[in-house]
Design a protein around this motif. Structure first.
Motif, mmCIF file in Angstrom:
data_model
loop_
_atom_site.group_PDB
_atom_site.id
_atom_site.type_symbol
_atom_site.label_atom_id
_atom_site.label_comp_id
_atom_site.label_asym_id
_atom_site.label_seq_id
_atom_site.Cartn_x
_atom_site.Cartn_y
_atom_site.Cartn_z
ATOM 1 N N MET A 125 -47.073 25.774 -19.798
ATOM 2 C CA MET A 125 -46.512 26.461 -20.969
ATOM 3 C C MET A 125 -46.295 27.943 -20.699
ATOM 4 N N SER A 126 -47.169 28.541 -19.882
ATOM 5 C CA SER A 126 -47.067 29.978 -19.627
ATOM 6 C C SER A 126 -45.739 30.352 -18.982
ATOM 7 N N GLU A 127 -45.120 29.417 -18.269
ATOM 8 C CA GLU A 127 -43.806 29.675 -17.673
ATOM 9 C C GLU A 127 -42.758 29.875 -18.757
ATOM 10 N N GLN A 128 -42.947 29.206 -19.897
ATOM 11 C CA GLN A 128 -41.969 29.317 -20.977
ATOM 12 C C GLN A 128 -42.145 30.587 -21.786
ATOM 13 N N PHE A 129 -43.404 31.042 -21.987
ATOM 14 C CA PHE A 129 -43.549 32.251 -22.788
ATOM 15 C C PHE A 129 -43.673 33.507 -21.936
ATOM 16 N N GLY A 130 -43.541 33.367 -20.606
ATOM 17 C CA GLY A 130 -43.364 34.526 -19.745
ATOM 18 C C GLY A 130 -44.578 35.418 -19.576
ATOM 19 N N LYS A 131 -45.789 34.868 -19.768
ATOM 20 C CA LYS A 131 -47.002 35.650 -19.530
ATOM 21 C C LYS A 131 -47.911 34.885 -18.586
ATOM 22 N N THR A 132 -48.474 35.586 -17.631
ATOM 23 C CA THR A 132 -49.361 34.950 -16.657
ATOM 24 C C THR A 132 -50.716 34.654 -17.288
ATOM 25 N N VAL A 133 -51.161 33.411 -17.123
ATOM 26 C CA VAL A 133 -52.486 33.009 -17.585
ATOM 27 C C VAL A 133 -53.297 32.653 -16.349
ATOM 28 N N SER A 134 -54.422 33.316 -16.159
ATOM 29 C CA SER A 134 -55.227 33.089 -14.962
ATOM 30 C C SER A 134 -56.651 33.535 -15.217
ATOM 31 N N HIS A 135 -57.514 33.309 -14.225
ATOM 32 C CA HIS A 135 -58.903 33.768 -14.340
ATOM 33 C C HIS A 135 -58.966 35.288 -14.317
ATOM 34 N N ALA A 136 -57.950 35.921 -13.707
ATOM 35 C CA ALA A 136 -57.913 37.384 -13.671
ATOM 36 C C ALA A 136 -57.514 37.956 -15.034
ATOM 37 N N LYS A 137 -56.688 37.209 -15.779
ATOM 38 C CA LYS A 137 -56.291 37.627 -17.125
ATOM 39 C C LYS A 137 -56.445 36.429 -18.057
ATOM 40 N N PRO A 138 -57.668 36.170 -18.500
ATOM 41 C CA PRO A 138 -57.947 34.916 -19.206
ATOM 42 C C PRO A 138 -57.608 34.902 -20.695
ATOM 43 N N VAL A 139 -57.482 36.071 -21.323
ATOM 44 C CA VAL A 139 -57.214 36.108 -22.764
ATOM 45 C C VAL A 139 -55.774 36.569 -22.974
ATOM 46 N N VAL A 140 -54.963 35.709 -23.567
ATOM 47 C CA VAL A 140 -53.527 35.980 -23.694
ATOM 48 C C VAL A 140 -53.051 35.639 -25.104
ATOM 49 N N ASP A 141 -52.250 36.528 -25.683
ATOM 50 C CA ASP A 141 -51.502 36.249 -26.908
ATOM 51 C C ASP A 141 -50.034 36.183 -26.534
ATOM 52 N N ALA A 142 -49.330 35.179 -27.023
ATOM 53 C CA ALA A 142 -47.916 35.032 -26.668
ATOM 54 C C ALA A 142 -47.175 34.290 -27.770
ATOM 55 N N VAL A 143 -45.862 34.203 -27.611
ATOM 56 C CA VAL A 143 -45.004 33.508 -28.565
ATOM 57 C C VAL A 143 -44.315 32.358 -27.854
ATOM 58 N N LEU A 144 -44.398 31.161 -28.414
ATOM 59 C CA LEU A 144 -43.723 29.995 -27.851
ATOM 60 C C LEU A 144 -42.243 30.025 -28.206
ATOM 61 N N PRO A 145 -41.418 29.242 -27.488
ATOM 62 C CA PRO A 145 -39.967 29.278 -27.738
ATOM 63 C C PRO A 145 -39.553 29.001 -29.176
ATOM 64 N N ASP A 146 -40.382 28.240 -29.923
ATOM 65 C CA ASP A 146 -40.012 27.933 -31.309
ATOM 66 C C ASP A 146 -40.464 29.015 -32.284
ATOM 67 N N GLY A 147 -41.091 30.098 -31.762
ATOM 68 C CA GLY A 147 -41.550 31.184 -32.626
ATOM 69 C C GLY A 147 -43.016 31.096 -33.005
ATOM 70 N N SER A 148 -43.688 29.988 -32.646
ATOM 71 C CA SER A 148 -45.122 29.862 -32.942
ATOM 72 C C SER A 148 -45.914 30.840 -32.080
ATOM 73 N N ARG A 149 -47.048 31.298 -32.608
ATOM 74 C CA ARG A 149 -47.903 32.234 -31.880
ATOM 75 C C ARG A 149 -49.064 31.477 -31.266
ATOM 76 N N ILE A 150 -49.363 31.766 -29.983
ATOM 77 C CA ILE A 150 -50.449 31.082 -29.289
ATOM 78 C C ILE A 150 -51.454 32.101 -28.770
ATOM 79 N N ASN A 151 -52.733 31.797 -28.971
ATOM 80 C CA ASN A 151 -53.822 32.581 -28.400
ATOM 81 C C ASN A 151 -54.570 31.690 -27.421
ATOM 82 N N ILE A 152 -54.793 32.187 -26.208
ATOM 83 C CA ILE A 152 -55.405 31.392 -25.138
ATOM 84 C C ILE A 152 -56.637 32.108 -24.604
#
Length: 557
Positions: A222-249
């Motif tokens: 999914m991270s490829e679609q919302f354009g933010k890297t998700v990894s152990h180096a950056k584990p906490v991410v807020d992003a927007v999915l293509p449909d406009g929904s907000r995701i917190n990881i």
């Protein structure tokens, strides 16, 4: 033994069962366990919310259905949210389709807009699949990388199309959840079941069970679609999915003990209008009329409450009251606000991890002051940017924002202490504190209510405190709003009369206007003017022709 269709009186239900073998199979298995047939509805209605045991089935996409199941064997208190979708085709069919797509889609540029992406992938699939009546042996079809079309038996087409689109255009197994307009939140808690918050039925449990590795693969994909890297180096991410929904990881088992967790907050493409909010009794007509008058006069407002109390929904609904020819700038960490105004600038922060290239809320608020807006909307104020927001108010740029505070005392404490440190003498630049929450309503159900609307009067140097008066209060005993009545609003006297060039003796006219605006909103709701943009157009038209003339128009509809 063939299914007995005579037990179903709803022809629409029969048609869906005959069209969708996977749905028929689900119903046969469900009733075989002694459960009653679910009620089929093409769209959930208000009366469905009142059902104590909502055994309901409704479609969310072509041949994809949701079954709300109260007859679960689980003893954890959750009803089930069951997704009924076409069965996945044989693994070899999907492997062949994936390999062909990998080669033949090299020149395709995926559109940003999600609907266009689905259309592009579906068009590709139809052009490169050759449907046949006979079964296909995929071990003998030759070099898949050289094939122009893939033979597929007709009975496998629906499953192939559905699951291929999910993988190549959507976000995989979460697609059906995102397609349901009745959901507010989707929660992946780590290894375990997926949970949802349903607009009509509250918290529900999905039978979908995800393992630790499965979740990590899903989130990284999914991270490829919302354009933010998700990894152990950056584990906490807020992003927007293509449909406009907000995701917190929160990524990784070293931080989240049960494995990666994610919460998706869904947003409707068209926000709820103020008349829809009124119909839910989140606030009453007089409160809405009061906010109409205040926002039309450029008052600064903080909409306060805990998480999931409906702050953002209320904020967007109230935008209908801001004059249509005003310029508005919205500033957010994660874009989620939708405004009906044409002269609207929307900006979002950027966190690159580097000070020189990151753009903070503080930066955008400073920039907004140079853009000459009539209103500045801030998604949420929670840090040093509060200083710029209060400077904006002081220089005549009204601000509307959401804020985490349970009551006026907590609000004042938060804004006057670190990290915000607003001087107490400056707090009066904020005119109104509106508080709302998710509370227990009639029948024991959780409902959203505006708990109070307060006017901030200013700093009292003798007591060293901020003075305020509650103009409206919600009474939990009666589920009604208490209004202090005529003479209760200091802002009417101190601000509105002055802005309109009226005299103190005209104060009574403002309360008469308040009642007329309340009647207008009530009549708009009764006339079922519910669409977000229709409500905005109606309020704009009312501003053009006047309150009395508009009320007469509504009466004649």
């Amino acid at each position: 033994m063939p299914f007995d269709f005579s037990q179903i009186r709803d022809q629409r239900f029969i048609d869906e069962l005959k069209k969708s073998p996977h749905l028929l199979n689900h119903i046969e298995n469900y009733t075989a366990r002694g459960n009653p047939l679910p009620l089929f509805t093409e769209q959930l209605q208000a009366e469905h919310k009142k059902l104590k045991e909502p055994n309901l089935l409704y479609p969310i996409a072509e041949q994809v259905y949701i079954h709300i199941n109260p007859h679960t064997s689980s003893d954890d208190g959750y009803m089930e949210y069951i997704i009924v979708e076409p069965d996945a085709p044989d693994r070899k069919i999907m492997e062949c389709a994936d390999k062909m797509f990998a080669v033949q889609s090299a020149d395709l540029i995926p559109p940003v807009e999600i609907t266009e992406r689905f259309n592009m992938v579906e068009t590709y699939l139809k052009e490169h699949v050759d449907l046949t009546d006979a079964a296909v042996n995929y071990d003998t079809i030759g070099d898949i990388y050289k094939l122009k079309t893939l033979p597929v038996q007709k009975k496998d087409w629906v499953g192939l199309r559905h699951h291929f689109l999910q993988r190549r255009a959507g976000v995989g197994i979460l697609d059906p959840f995102l397609a349901d307009p009745n959901l507010e939140d989707i929660s992946i808690i780590g290894a375990g079941n997926v949970y949802v918050i349903h607009k009509s039925f509250g918290a529900l449990k999905s039978p979908l069970f995800l393992g630790v590795e499965e979740i990590d693969e899903l989130i990284i994909s999914m991270s490829e679609q919302f354009g933010k890297t998700v990894s152990h180096a950056k584990p906490v991410v807020d992003a927007v999915l293509p449909d406009g929904s907000r995701i917190n990881i929160v990524f990784g088992k070293d931080i989240s003990r049960r494995g990666t967790n994610a919460t998706i907050r869904k947003f409707a493409s068209t926000p709820l209008s103020i008349t829809q909010v009124l119909s839910s009794k989140a606030l009453d007509f007089r409160e809405a009329a009061y906010m109409w008058m205040m926002l039309a006069e450029g008052m600064s407002v903080f909409i306060n409450g805990e998480t999931a109390s409906g702050k953002t929904t209320t904020l967007m609904a109230l935008t209908a009251f801001i004059p249509s020819n005003w310029k508005i700038v919205t500033i957010e960490d994660t874009p989620e606000l939708t405004l009906p105004h044409s002269n609207w600038i929307t900006e979002a922060t950027r966190d690159t991890g580097h000070e020189n290239s990151s753009v903070t809320m503080f930066d955008l608020l400073k920039a907004a002051l140079r853009q000459r807006p009539n209103y500045i909307f801030v998604g949420e104020i929670r840090g040093a940017e509060a200083n710029i927001a209060f400077q904006a108010m002081q220089t005549g740029h009204p601000v509307v924002s959401t804020f985490h505070a349970a009551n006026m005392t907590a609000l004042i404490q938060r804004i006057t202490n670190p990290p915000m440190l607003i001087p107490k003498t400056n707090v009066e630049n904020l005119n109104i504190g509106l508080f709302q929450g998710a509370v227990q309503g009639p029948g024991g159900k959780r409902v959203r209510r505006v708990l109070s609307i307060n006017e901030i009067l200013g700093y009292n140097p003798e007591g060293g405190n901020i003075m305020f008066i509650p103009v409206f209060n919600w009474d939990p005993g009666t589920d009604e709003v208490k209004f202090r009545g005529r003479g209760s609003s200091a802002l009417f006297v101190q601000k509105v009369l002055e802005k309109r060039g009226m005299h103190k003796k005209d104060e009574g006219l403002l309360y008469e206007e308040l009642e007329l605006r309340a009647k207008i909103l009530q009549r708009m709701m009764e006339k079922r003017i519910f669409n977000f943009y229709d409500v905005f157009d109606s309020i704009s038209h009312c501003r053009e022709i006047g309150l009395d003339a508009f009320y007469k128009e509504l009466e004649s509809l």
